[in-house]
Scaffold this motif. Structure first.
Motif, PDB file in Angstrom:
ATOM      1  N   ALA A  92     -13.033   8.318  11.662  1.00 45.82           N
ATOM      2  CA  ALA A  92     -12.378   7.017  11.528  1.00 45.82           C
ATOM      3  C   ALA A  92     -10.993   7.209  10.937  1.00 45.82           C
ATOM      4  O   ALA A  92     -10.652   8.283  10.431  1.00 45.82           O
ATOM      5  N   LEU A  93     -10.239   6.128  10.985  1.00 41.53           N
ATOM      6  CA  LEU A  93      -8.991   6.044  10.238  1.00 41.53           C
ATOM      7  C   LEU A  93      -9.340   5.456   8.878  1.00 41.53           C
ATOM      8  O   LEU A  93      -9.911   4.363   8.802  1.00 41.53           O
ATOM      9  N   TYR A  94      -9.032   6.185   7.807  1.00 39.08           N
ATOM     10  CA  TYR A  94      -9.405   5.789   6.456  1.00 39.08           C
ATOM     11  C   TYR A  94      -8.210   5.159   5.751  1.00 39.08           C
ATOM     12  O   TYR A  94      -7.127   5.758   5.695  1.00 39.08           O
ATOM     13  N   TYR A  95      -8.442   3.977   5.186  1.00 39.79           N
ATOM     14  CA  TYR A  95      -7.407   3.209   4.519  1.00 39.79           C
ATOM     15  C   TYR A  95      -7.697   3.100   3.025  1.00 39.79           C
ATOM     16  O   TYR A  95      -8.838   2.903   2.615  1.00 39.79           O
ATOM     17  N   CYS A  96      -6.652   3.149   2.252  1.00 40.95           N
ATOM     18  CA  CYS A  96      -6.698   2.889   0.831  1.00 40.95           C
ATOM     19  C   CYS A  96      -6.240   1.443   0.600  1.00 40.95           C
ATOM     20  O   CYS A  96      -5.336   0.965   1.307  1.00 40.95           O
ATOM     21  N   ALA A  97      -6.844   0.750  -0.366  1.00 39.19           N
ATOM     22  CA  ALA A  97      -6.485  -0.634  -0.646  1.00 39.19           C
ATOM     23  C   ALA A  97      -6.519  -0.895  -2.142  1.00 39.19           C
ATOM     24  O   ALA A  97      -7.286  -0.259  -2.870  1.00 39.19           O
ATOM     25  N   ALA A  98      -5.696  -1.844  -2.588  1.00 37.09           N
ATOM     26  CA  ALA A  98      -5.601  -2.192  -4.003  1.00 37.09           C
ATOM     27  C   ALA A  98      -5.829  -3.685  -4.194  1.00 37.09           C
ATOM     28  O   ALA A  98      -5.342  -4.498  -3.399  1.00 37.09           O
ATOM     29  N   SER A  99      -6.552  -4.015  -5.265  1.00 34.28           N
ATOM     30  CA  SER A  99      -6.871  -5.410  -5.558  1.00 34.28           C
ATOM     31  C   SER A  99      -6.517  -5.750  -7.003  1.00 34.28           C
ATOM     32  O   SER A  99      -6.818  -4.971  -7.911  1.00 34.28           O
ATOM     33  N   VAL A 100      -5.933  -6.918  -7.206  1.00 35.26           N
ATOM     34  CA  VAL A 100      -5.655  -7.378  -8.567  1.00 35.26           C
ATOM     35  C   VAL A 100      -6.913  -7.938  -9.217  1.00 35.26           C
ATOM     36  O   VAL A 100      -6.928  -8.201 -10.414  1.00 35.26           O
ATOM     37  N   GLY A 101      -7.959  -8.114  -8.430  1.00 36.50           N
ATOM     38  CA  GLY A 101      -9.204  -8.651  -8.953  1.00 36.50           C
ATOM     39  C   GLY A 101     -10.247  -7.571  -9.156  1.00 36.50           C
ATOM     40  O   GLY A 101      -9.937  -6.398  -9.323  1.00 36.50           O
TER      41      GLY A 101
END
Length: 123
Positions: A92-101
């Motif tokens: 797969a294509l792996y994504y990093c993500a950021a959350s303020v919560g």
């Protein structure tokens, strides 16, 4: 604003390991919960793992539990995904993500996304 850049993807044989990294720049990294998602060919993007801002709590999709480990180094503004016992279905294509919560499994909980790094597992 947070910029996220993933690295560490590649081609690996089934049973092998890879370590993905996501470097963050911008606002204070330690204030964000972080996660990894992935999108396999022809499928929707799905949750893989998430970690709280302190690194004290981690969450995993059932499909990767026991094989993948998420961690973070707030001093280096980096989050990692150690992937062991890789399977062809992990391709797969792996994504990093950021959350303020709080760290969660839904895409709409995340405010910032990287461009992704490709992981291909051969059988």
């Amino acid at each position: 604003q947070v910029q996220l850049v993933e690295s560490g993807g590649g081609l690996v044989q089934a049973g092998g390991s890879l370590r993905l990294s996501c470097a963050a720049s911008g606002h204070t990294f330690s204030r964000y919960a972080m996660a990894w998602f992935r999108r396999a060919p022809g499928k929707e993007r799905e949750f893989v793992a998430a970690i709280s801002w302190s690194g004290g709590r981690a969450y995993y999709a059932d499909s990767v539990t026991g094989r993948f480990t998420i961690s973070r180094d707030n001093a280096k503004n980096t989050v990692f995904l150690q992937m062991n016992s890789l399977k062809p279905e992990d391709t797969a294509l792996y994504y990093c993500a950021a959350s303020v919560g709080m760290p969660g499994e839904a895409e709409n909980e995340y405010d910032y996304w990287g461009q992704g790094t490709q992981v291909t597992v051969s059988s």
